[in-house]
Each structure stands twice: as structure tokens, then as C-alpha cells.
Design an enzyme around this catalytic site. Sequence first.
Site, PDB file in Angstrom:
ATOM      1  N   LYS A   4      -4.467  70.629  90.060  1.00 47.59           N
ATOM      2  CA  LYS A   4      -4.591  70.294  91.487  1.00 47.59           C
ATOM      3  C   LYS A   4      -4.238  71.494  92.351  1.00 47.59           C
ATOM      4  CE  LYS A   4      -1.108  68.107  93.675  1.00 47.59           C
ATOM      5  NZ  LYS A   4      -0.659  68.793  94.907  1.00 47.59           N
ATOM      6  N   ASN A   5      -3.064  72.092  92.078  1.00 46.29           N
ATOM      7  CA  ASN A   5      -2.603  73.163  92.971  1.00 46.29           C
ATOM      8  C   ASN A   5      -3.456  74.417  92.877  1.00 46.29           C
ATOM      9  OD1 ASN A   5      -0.658  71.508  93.942  1.00 46.29           O
ATOM     10  ND2 ASN A   5       1.074  72.492  92.889  1.00 46.29           N
ATOM     11  N   ARG A  31       0.020  69.540 103.114  1.00 46.04           N
ATOM     12  CA  ARG A  31       0.508  70.859 103.505  1.00 46.04           C
ATOM     13  C   ARG A  31      -0.424  71.991 103.040  1.00 46.04           C
ATOM     14  NH1 ARG A  31       4.918  74.069 104.899  1.00 46.04           N
ATOM     15  NH2 ARG A  31       5.118  75.878 103.564  1.00 46.04           N
ATOM     16  N   CYS A  71       7.710  69.372 110.197  1.00 43.97           N
ATOM     17  CA  CYS A  71       8.239  70.734 110.135  1.00 43.97           C
ATOM     18  C   CYS A  71       9.551  70.842 110.887  1.00 43.97           C
ATOM     19  CB  CYS A  71       7.268  71.695 110.790  1.00 43.97           C
ATOM     20  SG  CYS A  71       5.832  71.948 109.786  1.00 43.97           S
ATOM     21  N   ARG A  98       9.244  77.891 111.092  1.00 43.89           N
ATOM     22  CA  ARG A  98       9.963  78.229 109.869  1.00 43.89           C
ATOM     23  C   ARG A  98       9.230  77.929 108.557  1.00 43.89           C
ATOM     24  NH1 ARG A  98      12.343  75.305 106.429  1.00 43.89           N
ATOM     25  NH2 ARG A  98      13.438  76.411 104.794  1.00 43.89           N
ATOM     26  N   PRO A  99       8.664  76.717 108.393  1.00 44.53           N
ATOM     27  CA  PRO A  99       8.069  76.442 107.081  1.00 44.53           C
ATOM     28  C   PRO A  99       6.847  77.293 106.775  1.00 44.53           C
ATOM     29  CG  PRO A  99       8.381  74.437 108.346  1.00 44.53           C
ATOM     30  CD  PRO A  99       8.577  75.576 109.274  1.00 44.53           C
ATOM     31  N   MET A 100       6.358  78.031 107.770  1.00 41.30           N
ATOM     32  CA  MET A 100       5.260  78.954 107.468  1.00 41.30           C
ATOM     33  C   MET A 100       5.627  80.378 107.839  1.00 41.30           C
ATOM     34  SD  MET A 100       1.661  77.066 108.029  1.00 41.30           S
ATOM     35  CE  MET A 100       0.853  78.520 107.401  1.00 41.30           C
ATOM     36  N   ASP A 155       8.205  70.930  90.413  1.00 46.29           N
ATOM     37  CA  ASP A 155       7.276  69.803  90.327  1.00 46.29           C
ATOM     38  C   ASP A 155       7.441  68.985  89.038  1.00 46.29           C
ATOM     39  OD1 ASP A 155       6.275  70.463  92.788  1.00 46.29           O
ATOM     40  OD2 ASP A 155       4.369  71.252  92.073  1.00 46.29           O
ATOM     41  N   ILE A 170      14.472  74.813  94.912  1.00 47.48           N
ATOM     42  CA  ILE A 170      13.281  75.166  95.693  1.00 47.48           C
ATOM     43  C   ILE A 170      13.188  74.330  96.964  1.00 47.48           C
ATOM     44  CG2 ILE A 170      10.757  75.452  95.639  1.00 47.48           C
ATOM     45  CD1 ILE A 170      12.115  77.244  93.605  1.00 47.48           C
ATOM     46  N   ARG A 173      -2.810  61.165  94.774  1.00 53.51           N
ATOM     47  CA  ARG A 173      -2.988  62.526  95.307  1.00 53.51           C
ATOM     48  C   ARG A 173      -3.002  63.545  94.173  1.00 53.51           C
ATOM     49  NH1 ARG A 173       1.361  64.374  99.098  1.00 53.51           N
ATOM     50  NH2 ARG A 173       0.064  66.187  98.795  1.00 53.51           N
TER      51      ARG A 173
HETATM   52  C1  UD1 Z   1       3.454  74.971  96.178  1.00 55.15           C
HETATM   53  C2  UD1 Z   1       2.914  73.764  95.456  1.00 55.15           C
HETATM   54  C3  UD1 Z   1       3.979  72.700  95.313  1.00 55.15           C
HETATM   55  C4  UD1 Z   1       5.218  73.276  94.639  1.00 55.15           C
HETATM   56  C5  UD1 Z   1       5.691  74.532  95.361  1.00 55.15           C
HETATM   57  C6  UD1 Z   1       6.843  75.244  94.658  1.00 55.15           C
HETATM   58  C7  UD1 Z   1       0.574  73.798  96.109  1.00 55.15           C
HETATM   59  C8  UD1 Z   1      -0.540  73.137  96.844  1.00 55.15           C
HETATM   60  N1  UD1 Z   1       1.782  73.235  96.220  1.00 55.15           N
HETATM   61  O1  UD1 Z   1       3.809  74.536  97.490  1.00 55.15           O
HETATM   62  O2  UD1 Z   1       3.452  71.624  94.523  1.00 55.15           O
HETATM   63  O3  UD1 Z   1       6.257  72.318  94.658  1.00 55.15           O
HETATM   64  O4  UD1 Z   1       4.586  75.469  95.467  1.00 55.15           O
HETATM   65  O5  UD1 Z   1       6.492  75.561  93.364  1.00 55.15           O
HETATM   66  O6  UD1 Z   1       0.365  74.765  95.402  1.00 55.15           O
HETATM   67  N2  UD1 Z   1       9.094  78.262 102.599  1.00 55.15           N
HETATM   68  C9  UD1 Z   1       9.582  78.800 103.774  1.00 55.15           C
HETATM   69  N3  UD1 Z   1       8.707  79.490 104.578  1.00 55.15           N
HETATM   70  C10 UD1 Z   1       7.410  79.686 104.246  1.00 55.15           C
HETATM   71  C11 UD1 Z   1       6.921  79.142 103.040  1.00 55.15           C
HETATM   72  C12 UD1 Z   1       7.796  78.428 102.226  1.00 55.15           C
HETATM   73  O7  UD1 Z   1      10.761  78.669 104.111  1.00 55.15           O
HETATM   74  O8  UD1 Z   1       6.675  80.335 105.018  1.00 55.15           O
HETATM   75  C13 UD1 Z   1      10.035  77.506 101.703  1.00 55.15           C
HETATM   76  C14 UD1 Z   1       9.613  76.034 101.589  1.00 55.15           C
HETATM   77  O9  UD1 Z   1      10.134  75.280 102.660  1.00 55.15           O
HETATM   78  C15 UD1 Z   1      10.205  75.669 100.229  1.00 55.15           C
HETATM   79  C16 UD1 Z   1      10.076  76.950  99.425  1.00 55.15           C
HETATM   80  O10 UD1 Z   1       9.925  78.003 100.386  1.00 55.15           O
HETATM   81  O11 UD1 Z   1      11.558  75.338 100.341  1.00 55.15           O
HETATM   82  C17 UD1 Z   1       8.912  76.970  98.438  1.00 55.15           C
HETATM   83  O12 UD1 Z   1       7.700  76.844  99.125  1.00 55.15           O
HETATM   84  P1  UD1 Z   1       6.315  77.426  98.587  1.00 55.15           P
HETATM   85  O13 UD1 Z   1       6.506  78.215  97.343  1.00 55.15           O
HETATM   86  O14 UD1 Z   1       5.625  78.085  99.735  1.00 55.15           O
HETATM   87  O15 UD1 Z   1       5.558  76.081  98.221  1.00 55.15           O
HETATM   88  P2  UD1 Z   1       4.114  75.616  98.645  1.00 55.15           P
HETATM   89  O16 UD1 Z   1       3.150  76.745  98.504  1.00 55.15           O
HETATM   90  O17 UD1 Z   1       4.154  74.863  99.910  1.00 55.15           O
END
Ligand code: UD1
Length: 422
Positions: free
Chosen positions: A22-23, A94, A118, A123-125, A308, A330, A400
Site C-alpha cells: 500500500k505505502n 495523509r 494537524c 509542523r507535521p509537514m 506499522d 515514531i 484502507r
Molecule cells: C509513512 C507511512 C506510515 C508509517 C510511517 C512511519 C505511507 C503512506 N505512510 O508515513 O504508514 O507509519 O511512514 O514509518 O507511506 N514528521 C514531522 N514533520 C514532517 C514529517 C513527519 O514532524 O514534516 C513526524 C511525524 O509526525 C511522525 C514522524 O515524523 O511522528 C514519522 O513520519 P513520516 O516518516 O513522515 O511518516 P509518513 O510518511 O507520514
Amino acid sequence: MDSIVVQGGTPLRGQIPIAGAKNACLTLMPATLLSDEPLTLTNAPRLSDIGTMKLLLESLGAEVSALSDGKVLAMSSHGLTSTRADYDIVRKMRASNLVLGPLLAREHQAIVSLPGGCAIGARPMDIHIDALTAMGAEIDLRDGYLHAVARGGLKGARIALRFASVGATENTLMAATLAKGTTIIDNAAREPEIVDLARCLRAMGAQIEGEGTPSIIIQGVDRLHGATHAVVTDRIELGTYMLAPVIAGGEVECLGGRLDLVAAFAERLHAAGIEVTETAKGLKVRRNGERPRAVDVITEPFPGFPTDLQAQMMAMLCTAEGASVLEERIFENRFMHAPELGRMGARIDVQGGVARVTGVDRLRGAPVMATDLRASVSLILAGLAAEGETIVNRVYHLDRGYEQVEQKLSAVGARINRVKGI
Ligand code: UD1
């Protein structure tokens, strides 16, 4: 809403085919935006998240056809009509944010809604934004949307990610394929899905080296062309089904499974006293009678133990011999399944990001509520070992990320079925 009903206590025996990841598919699909020639993905999983990404790409003017019962996705982005990823779609998933890098690279602009829930601000991006900004993009947050422009196109840069974010690595990698000059991503995520994305982009004509290591080097090219790419095996679905015979007893062969995709996880199973063997067709897992032993687990970026698989591993440790400590590094709030497992008789004590699980002889079936994707499958796994009936409600989360879960588990002898809801 549908529910899944499991009657526990039957050992499992047989083979389970593992689908495409999926990912990986969710990042390979937006790669179509980088080229005006067709991109075809084979071995695609049939999941509602894939349907959501299809809708998002179509809303941008891409054509996406699901062929061969959904296992092949034929895509074309020759006539994009929009660069705006709407909140209505992004809030569902997301991973929708993965259109940002490709749109900026090809169209030099993008408006992408921030995902729901968010924290204040971006922050989350922030890691995605910092990387794309280093490549010359100007990005503002207005009305819940990121407004990004790259006047004259993106430029190569040396970028050190503050954390090895999977999504930020993918967005930056895709963006860099069409940037002017060389981009180096340091502290890049090393997940197999990133390696798969790099392979697909290379088949489209991108120049990439170092994927799967902490430094990825991308030499920008003028254009990418069409390609056909097979999606890598889903290591999370693989790990989930590897746990089924550990929890329920028996022996299951996961077809298409590869040890290199789940090495850290398989090592923990080995420490718990479980036999994992490589076969010509995949991976075989066997539990011979005895309860698995308690083991400690820390989730980390790849090649560490995947977050995961944490919920599924916790379901297994609930009936292990002894006490285990699970540390989630994580995501901050990823133990929502613990109280639900508690309703089935599990002994789990959660303090912040650490859960202490004391194994019990037997879980008891109960009605439980799925809170997210991996949590829902952990409750099904727990149900396989429990005495009596477990009813897992709200299984839309499950759809999903897991295709045909009832069919796959009943084919190896589990007593499981879906009850259609309203
Ligand atoms: C991807 C996977 C998800 C998996 C995760 C970690 C997909 C579609 N999803 O999610 O299933 O659980 O990797 O292996 O591939 N963070 C920030 N700022 C950012 C980006 C991330 O603070 O700009 C933080 C997030 O809040 C989280 C951590 O970093 O705590 C990991 O996030 P990230 O590795 O980016 O996960 P995703 O790509 O969203």
C-alpha cells in the site's frame, strides 16, 4: 458500518498470498504527475486508500484506469487541469500530500491542503516544506492550504532532513528528478518503499543513486518518460500474516514474502522462540505448541522494527510467556489498541510512549472497536487466539490497508467472517 466476527482457538495451516505494498503504491501513483507519458503499475493492492489516491489524481486531470480486477493501474498525466489537492480528499488520507513534490517539479506550483488533525501551523509537514524550500520553492500556509510556487522551476540543493521522514524523502526525491542540477538528500529514509520509488523513477529516466542508504543523490533531468513498474511486496501485510500462526498456533507460508523486507521484525520473532524459514515461494512461520516468549520491542525508522507492526506485535505479546516492553518512538499516540486488547483480558500498562505487556494464558473474545488501520488488524489477530467470539467494529479502517482479510485468513482455517452493516 461493517464488523468482523472471529471465533478464536483454531490453529492455522496453509498459504497466504501477500499483496503489493500500500505505502509503495501510494507514492508510486503520484509519480505519474512527473511525466506526460503513461505510467503503469502492476501488483497494485486493492484497497480503499488506493481508490482515494485515484480520486485525487483524477481531480488534478490525470487519467487512472484500474485493470485486471484492480491489480494493474494504468495512469496518464498528459493533460493536467489542476494543481490543487482539495481538503475533502486530503483529510481522508495523509499520503495525499505526496502530490506536492511532483506538482511543484512539473507545474512549478501546487496548492495542497494540510491533512486534518494537524498541530498548529505546518509542523507535521515541516520537513517536506524545509526540503522543497531549499530547492527554491516559496511555500505559504493560507486557509489550511500550503500554497507553493517554484518560479523558474526547482533547483538542486544539498538537504539534510531533521528526521528521516518517509513522506518528506519521497516528496523531495520526486521533486528532485526534474530540478535543475544535483540534489543530495542526507538523513534520507531508507524504507523499502523508497527504494521501490527510486527504481520506478529510474525506469522513467530519472538519475538516482544511493536509495536505501542515508544519502540519495539525484541528478535532475529535463523530462521523464513512461514506464511499467511492479509494486514491491507489502512488508506490513507480510509481518501481520507472519504473526497469525504465532498467535493462533500452526504453520503458515506467506507467498511472496522476503526476509530482507522484515529482518528486524523476524529477528524479534526468533528471539520469541518462533521459527521463520525462507522457502522457494516466500517465508514460512511455525509455532510448535509452546507459547512464544516475551521480547522487548523499540520502533524505529527502517531498518529498525516498523511502527506499522507495533500493534500486531503487541497482540502477540499479550499471550506470550513473561513480560515485554514496547517502546513507540515514531508516533506519539499509537497505543489506542491497548485498552481494546484490555477488554479481551490483556494486561497492558501504558505510560507515555512505553507499554508494558504481561502475557496471559488466554485472551477472551469481546466486542471491540477498531481505532485505526493497524489497530484493527491487531484486534483480529488477538481474536484468533481468544476463547469465544470477538466482534471488531468499525472495520472501514481495515479496508484502507488490508485486501480480503477474511478470505485470506479463512483460507488457512481461521473462523472469521464479515457482517455487513448499514
Ligand atoms: C509513512 C507511512 C506510515 C508509517 C510511517 C512511519 C505511507 C503512506 N505512510 O508515513 O504508514 O507509519 O511512514 O514509518 O507511506 N514528521 C514531522 N514533520 C514532517 C514529517 C513527519 O514532524 O514534516 C513526524 C511525524 O509526525 C511522525 C514522524 O515524523 O511522528 C514519522 O513520519 P513520516 O516518516 O513522515 O511518516 P509518513 O510518511 O507520514
